[in-house]
Design a protein around this motif. Structure first.
Motif, PDB file in Angstrom:
ATOM      1  N   THR A 138     102.502  -0.502  -0.038  1.00  0.00           N
ATOM      2  CA  THR A 138     103.024   0.608  -0.850  1.00  0.00           C
ATOM      3  C   THR A 138     103.600   1.762  -0.039  1.00  0.00           C
ATOM      4  O   THR A 138     104.365   2.556  -0.578  1.00  0.00           O
ATOM      5  N   ASN A 139     103.180   1.871   1.228  1.00  0.00           N
ATOM      6  CA  ASN A 139     103.616   2.986   2.081  1.00  0.00           C
ATOM      7  C   ASN A 139     103.322   4.335   1.425  1.00  0.00           C
ATOM      8  O   ASN A 139     104.056   5.306   1.604  1.00  0.00           O
ATOM      9  N   GLY A 140     102.259   4.367   0.637  1.00  0.00           N
ATOM     10  CA  GLY A 140     101.836   5.626   0.033  1.00  0.00           C
ATOM     11  C   GLY A 140     102.464   5.956  -1.302  1.00  0.00           C
ATOM     12  O   GLY A 140     102.243   7.045  -1.835  1.00  0.00           O
ATOM     13  N   HIS A 141     103.252   5.045  -1.880  1.00  0.00           N
ATOM     14  CA  HIS A 141     103.834   5.299  -3.208  1.00  0.00           C
ATOM     15  C   HIS A 141     102.682   5.594  -4.178  1.00  0.00           C
ATOM     16  O   HIS A 141     101.791   4.756  -4.368  1.00  0.00           O
ATOM     17  N   LEU A 210     121.737   0.029   3.665  1.00  0.00           N
ATOM     18  CA  LEU A 210     120.442   0.684   3.826  1.00  0.00           C
ATOM     19  C   LEU A 210     119.398  -0.325   4.297  1.00  0.00           C
ATOM     20  O   LEU A 210     118.590  -0.042   5.185  1.00  0.00           O
ATOM     21  N   LEU A 211     119.389  -1.518   3.703  1.00  0.00           N
ATOM     22  CA  LEU A 211     118.414  -2.534   4.085  1.00  0.00           C
ATOM     23  C   LEU A 211     118.637  -3.021   5.511  1.00  0.00           C
ATOM     24  O   LEU A 211     117.688  -3.414   6.199  1.00  0.00           O
ATOM     25  N   GLY A 241     115.844   4.928   4.013  1.00  0.00           N
ATOM     26  CA  GLY A 241     115.437   3.570   4.343  1.00  0.00           C
ATOM     27  C   GLY A 241     114.607   2.999   3.204  1.00  0.00           C
ATOM     28  O   GLY A 241     114.300   3.693   2.227  1.00  0.00           O
ATOM     29  N   PRO A 242     114.229   1.709   3.280  1.00  0.00           N
ATOM     30  CA  PRO A 242     113.396   1.117   2.229  1.00  0.00           C
ATOM     31  C   PRO A 242     112.116   1.924   2.033  1.00  0.00           C
ATOM     32  O   PRO A 242     111.454   2.290   3.005  1.00  0.00           O
ATOM     33  N   TYR A 247     109.101  -2.779  -2.647  1.00  0.00           N
ATOM     34  CA  TYR A 247     110.485  -2.580  -3.067  1.00  0.00           C
ATOM     35  C   TYR A 247     111.454  -3.358  -2.182  1.00  0.00           C
ATOM     36  O   TYR A 247     112.460  -3.890  -2.652  1.00  0.00           O
ATOM     37  N   ARG A 248     111.162  -3.423  -0.881  1.00  0.00           N
ATOM     38  CA  ARG A 248     112.062  -4.138   0.022  1.00  0.00           C
ATOM     39  C   ARG A 248     112.163  -5.612  -0.356  1.00  0.00           C
ATOM     40  O   ARG A 248     113.234  -6.214  -0.286  1.00  0.00           O
TER      41      ARG A 248
END
Length: 357
Positions: A138-141, A210-211, A241-242, A247-248
């Motif tokens: 999640t990278n903190g989402h 972006l990807l 960035g992603p 999401y990526r």
């Protein structure tokens, strides 16, 4: 009592439009009666992009009240809080009007790992390990982090990956999960009457860049602004960035390929052909490939008598059609992935062997 005054005021001033009546009520009745600052909360502000009527009058009026503080001090007691993700150009769209250039933006950031550790005690004895694996995805989402943590108490790292696959990476998740569908709809401009195929194609092309390596955070660039407002990207060091691994993967190359308008695909093919002509020797090979593919398409179309077989055939043809684009972009990894997918396909023809070699 203020509610009664509002009803009476709105009834007495029917000669004014809805926005004018509302703003005039705040200025003439609500503010004089308020003994403390008055804050008006307007939620889901991003919905203005898909409304069937113009909201220019409302936001122009809000701007007028803000500018009026210089001559009417009482207006300093009034604050509008607009909640959601929108650009100033979304709020006032008429190019003849001054943009909505007042107010202060408040960016809500994702959790840091340190902030997210508040969830660890609820995850059991191995909560710290579980949380680190959740953070990988999640990278903190905020929503995704809380959603995963709510279903993980007492689990292990393998259960984190399994839950992610079940909730977000399943083929149906983009339609059934509200968060994923919302991000996808925002990125595609679903419901916005001003978004056409050309806009979608430009947005997806920019998102592809972006990807690959990120892109500059330039809100004057409509594509970059739309990507940022969709919530699919993360801003770091002036570049987008992603936003996270979920999401990526969900909004990756396959998703872009499925949603790229046909007009843009045709444009990319045309650009590819021009490049191939300039390369000389490869031109003959590519032309033969396309010609053979056309002949093979006709043969396979006759064989595709049932709907399932037809769907498999169309998937193969579409994938083969895009390979020249991937070749022009030197996306050899994607070409290899497509070839492996159709390794045992009954519709595989000599064009597959050509790209395989």
């Amino acid at each position: 009592s203020l509610r009664q005054e509002a009803v009476a005021y709105l009834r007495e001033h029917k000669e004014l439009g809805p926005a004018q009546r509302f703003l005039a009520f705040l200025q003439d009745a609500a503010l004089p009666a308020a003994h403390s600052p008055l804050v008006i909360m307007v939620d889901e502000i991003d919905a203005v992009r898909s409304l069937g009527f113009s909201t220019d009058e409302l936001f122009a009026g809000i701007r007028q009240l803000h500018n009026g503080r210089a001559s009417e001090p009482i207006l300093a007691k009034l604050t509008f809080c607009l909640l959601g993700a929108a650009l100033p150009s979304d709020l006032i769209r008429d190019p003849r009007s001054t943009p909505f250039n007042v107010g202060r933006r408040i960016d809500l950031r994702d959790f840091t790992l340190e902030e997210a550790k508040a969830f660890a005690p609820a995850l059991g004895d191995n909560g710290a390990d579980l949380l680190e694996r959740v953070f990988f995805w999640t990278n903190g989402h905020p929503f995704l982090t809380q959603s995963l943590c709510s279903g993980l108490a007492g689990g292990d790292q393998a259960s984190v990956d399994a839950l992610v696959r079940e909730r977000y990476l399943d083929s149906r998740a983009k339609e059934t999960d509200t968060n994923l569908s919302d991000v996808g709809n925002r990125l595609m401009g679903t419901g916005d009457p001003t978004i056409d195929e050309a806009v979608i194609a430009n947005t997806l092309s920019a998102y592809s860049n972006l990807l690959k390596g990120g892109m500059l955070d330039d809100e004057s660039n409509p594509s970059a602004a739309r990507i940022k407002m969709s919530g699919v990207a993360r801003l770091e060091g002036g570049r987008l960035g992603p936003r996270n691994e979920i999401y990526r993967r969900v909004f990756g190359r396959d998703w872009m390929r499925a949603n790229m308008p046909g007009q843009e695909l045709r444009r990319q093919k045309k650009a590819f052909w021009k490049g191939v002509v300039r390369t000389g020797t490869i031109a003959i090979a590519v032309i033969l490939t396309v010609g053979g593919l056309a002949w093979n398409n006709a043969r396979l179309r006759i064989q595709a008598e049932h709907s399932e077989a037809k769907a498999q055939y169309e998937e193969y043809v579409a994938s083969m059609d895009v390979l020249p684009v991937d070749w022009a972009q030197k996306n050899f990894e994607q070409i290899s992935t497509v070839l492996k997918r159709f390794d045992k396909s009954p519709y595989r023809g000599w064009e597959w062997l050509f790209w395989k070699q």
